[in-house]
Design an enzyme around this catalytic site. Structure first.
Site, PDB file in Angstrom:
ATOM      1  N   ASP A   1       0.329   6.740   1.178  1.00  0.00           N
ATOM      2  CA  ASP A   1      -0.689   5.715   1.307  1.00  0.00           C
ATOM      3  C   ASP A   1      -0.341   4.536   0.401  1.00  0.00           C
ATOM      4  O   ASP A   1       0.359   4.683  -0.612  1.00  0.00           O
ATOM      5  CB  ASP A   1      -2.065   6.267   0.933  1.00  0.00           C
ATOM      6  CG  ASP A   1      -2.530   7.345   1.899  1.00  0.00           C
ATOM      7  OD1 ASP A   1      -2.038   7.360   3.035  1.00  0.00           O
ATOM      8  OD2 ASP A   1      -3.371   8.170   1.497  1.00  0.00           O
ATOM      9  N   LYS A   2      -0.848   3.377   0.757  1.00  0.00           N
ATOM     10  CA  LYS A   2      -0.533   2.161   0.011  1.00  0.00           C
ATOM     11  C   LYS A   2      -0.856   2.292  -1.470  1.00  0.00           C
ATOM     12  O   LYS A   2      -0.088   1.831  -2.334  1.00  0.00           O
ATOM     13  CB  LYS A   2      -1.304   0.981   0.623  1.00  0.00           C
ATOM     14  CG  LYS A   2      -1.079  -0.340  -0.080  1.00  0.00           C
ATOM     15  CD  LYS A   2      -1.871  -1.455   0.594  1.00  0.00           C
ATOM     16  CE  LYS A   2      -1.678  -2.781  -0.136  1.00  0.00           C
ATOM     17  NZ  LYS A   2      -2.454  -3.876   0.518  1.00  0.00           N
TER      18      LYS A   2
END
Length: 468
Positions: A279-280
């Site tokens: 995930d970012k």
């Protein structure tokens, strides 16, 4: 039997084999005569060509030796005697006499011995991708899955073949049934077999504006990526992905790891490839393959669960059970959104997938915060974040799953996702030996650990958790 052949009739002498020799029938005809007679029967002009020429001989190739016509048509030529069981085979004597019509040897006149011609250099990977993208924009085409692409997800396959195409658009094409694999509708997570045919519908792509990247920018991106390397060899590298840097592009995302990897493209056009994603806002170990073969092998290690992953998280509250297991089914709230929130579902619900996570409490700050070590067995989207919220202890700084009422962030702790891909152990794609790499705490988590008095060198009990 030597001399003249026996007279015809029943009184002919029998040869050593017990059978009467074949009676003579007069003068023998040559092979040339037979060929000319056959040509006349077919209505051809026997004088137009020699019966030894098949019309397909290459120019300059040596022609077979022909029997001298005078010897072949000689009436008194002796016939070969019948073989007897007592006869011994004689070794044929090699003849070194060169026919008068034979040409001197040269590489040009003997194709079988000519040195192999150098194969023309094929297009680079970059040229192949550009050609594929141009074909995609023009109309329907059928792609063939290469052996080193076996086992790839259909959406990842299209993303690799057509980097111009946004990943969300790829998923939309597959979801609407516009893409077929061996004539059948495919799902985004279907795996491809070598030799399969993939039918891609015609698409209208936005033509990219020609904005050549400056050499300084390319060098800057390459230097930035090299500063993140935790492990590297000829086949793979493991990056320490920072917080806030997306792994792949999306709506409004311009800077991401996948795009930065273009700066590390080799002279042959091969660029490093992502093997998995984070995930970012999740920091830590991110594996990147340097070759397509390494990417395929590493992806198989993830699918077969041969890769072992450990995550660290700071969560709200302290679990009553210090070491536990979370097993649920997860499904997206919005199936069309690649980054949608996951919710716990029931077995059999449409789109629900099983998710399994082991956790252990490493340390705690009173009853306010806890340091959890997590070992995911499966690899679902947002799995750890959804499971932490499911057991009532969401991860600090999580904008999607943190929903504890009347909870205040302690002073000095940043409101950022406190989740780290701490450690990964995976078989090397070529040697099979385990590659074990750990990532340090990102700055905001290191600050929280210092404020709470957590020791990052403390023993992690999650290593004793089961693998399945």
């Amino acid at each position: 039997m030597k001399g003249r052949p026996p007279h015809r009739g029943s009184g002919a002498k029998r040869g050593p084999s017990g059978f009467a020799p074949r009676a003579g029938t007069g003068p023998r005809t040559s092979a040339k005569d037979a060929a000319q007679r056959a040509a006349r029967n077919r209505g051809e002009d026997a004088a137009e060509r020699s019966p030894w020429d098949d019309g397909a001989a290459t120019e300059g190739a040596p022609r077979p030796n022909r029997v001298p016509e005078a010897a072949a048509s000689k009436p008194d030529a002796p016939r070969a005697r019948a073989k007897s069981p007592s006869d011994k085979p004689r070794a044929a004597k090699p003849s070194f006499a060169k026919p008068s019509f034979a040409k001197p040897y040269s590489a040009k006149s003997d194709p079988a011995k000519a040195p192999p011609a150098e194969a023309p250099a094929g297009p680079t990977r970059r040229e192949q991708r550009a050609a594929a993208s141009a074909t995609l924009a023009s109309g329907v085409q059928t792609l063939t899955v290469d052996p080193d692409e076996a086992g790839m997800r259909i959406d990842r396959f299209l993303g690799a073949r057509f980097p111009q195409l946004p990943f969300t658009r790829v998923q939309s094409i597959v979801r609407k049934g516009e893409l077929r694999v061996d004539g059948k509708r495919a799902k985004p997570n279907d795996r491809l077999e070598p030799g399969s045919s993939v039918r891609v519908p015609p698409l209208k792509l936005d033509q990219p504006t020609e904005r050549p990247r400056s050499a300084a920018k390319i060098d800057g991106d390459a230097e930035f990526l090299r500063s993140l390397i935790l492990y590297e060899d000829a086949d793979m590298m493991i990056l320490n992905k920072p917080f806030g840097l997306a792994v792949q592009g999306g709506s409004g995302t311009v800077r991401h790891v996948d795009g930065l990897l273009e700066a590390l493209t080799g002279p042959d056009g091969q660029r490093p490839r992502l093997v998995h994603r984070l995930d970012k806002d999740t920091a830590g170990c991110l594996i990147v393959a340097k070759t397509r073969l390494a990417a395929s092998t590493l992806a198989k290690s993830f699918r077969s669960r041969a890769a072992r992953k450990i995550y660290w998280a700071l969560v709200a509250g302290v679990p009553r059970t210090r070491q536990g297991r979370v097993s649920t089914y997860l499904v997206k709230d919005e199936p069309t959104d690649a980054d949608a929130r996951m919710r716990v579902a029931k077995h059999g619900d449409d789109g629900a997938s099983h998710a399994l996570t082991y956790y252990a409490t490493v340390d705690q700050a009173a009853q306010k915060l806890a340091w959890l070590s997590l070992k995911p067995v499966t690899g679902r989207t947002h799995q750890l974040r959804a499971h932490a919220a499911h057991i009532g202890h969401p991860i600090v700084g999580d904008p999607k799953y943190f929903d504890v009422e009347n909870w205040e962030l302690p002073g000095g702790i940043q409101n950022r996702l406190h989740l780290l891909a701490r450690r990964i152990v995976i078989p090397h794609p070529r040697t099979g030996q385990p590659v074990d790499v750990s990532a340090p705490l990102p700055p905001h988590m290191a600050q929280s650990w210092n404020l709470l008095g957590f020791d990052a060198a403390r023993y992690d009990p999650i290593v004793e958790a089961p693998e399945a």
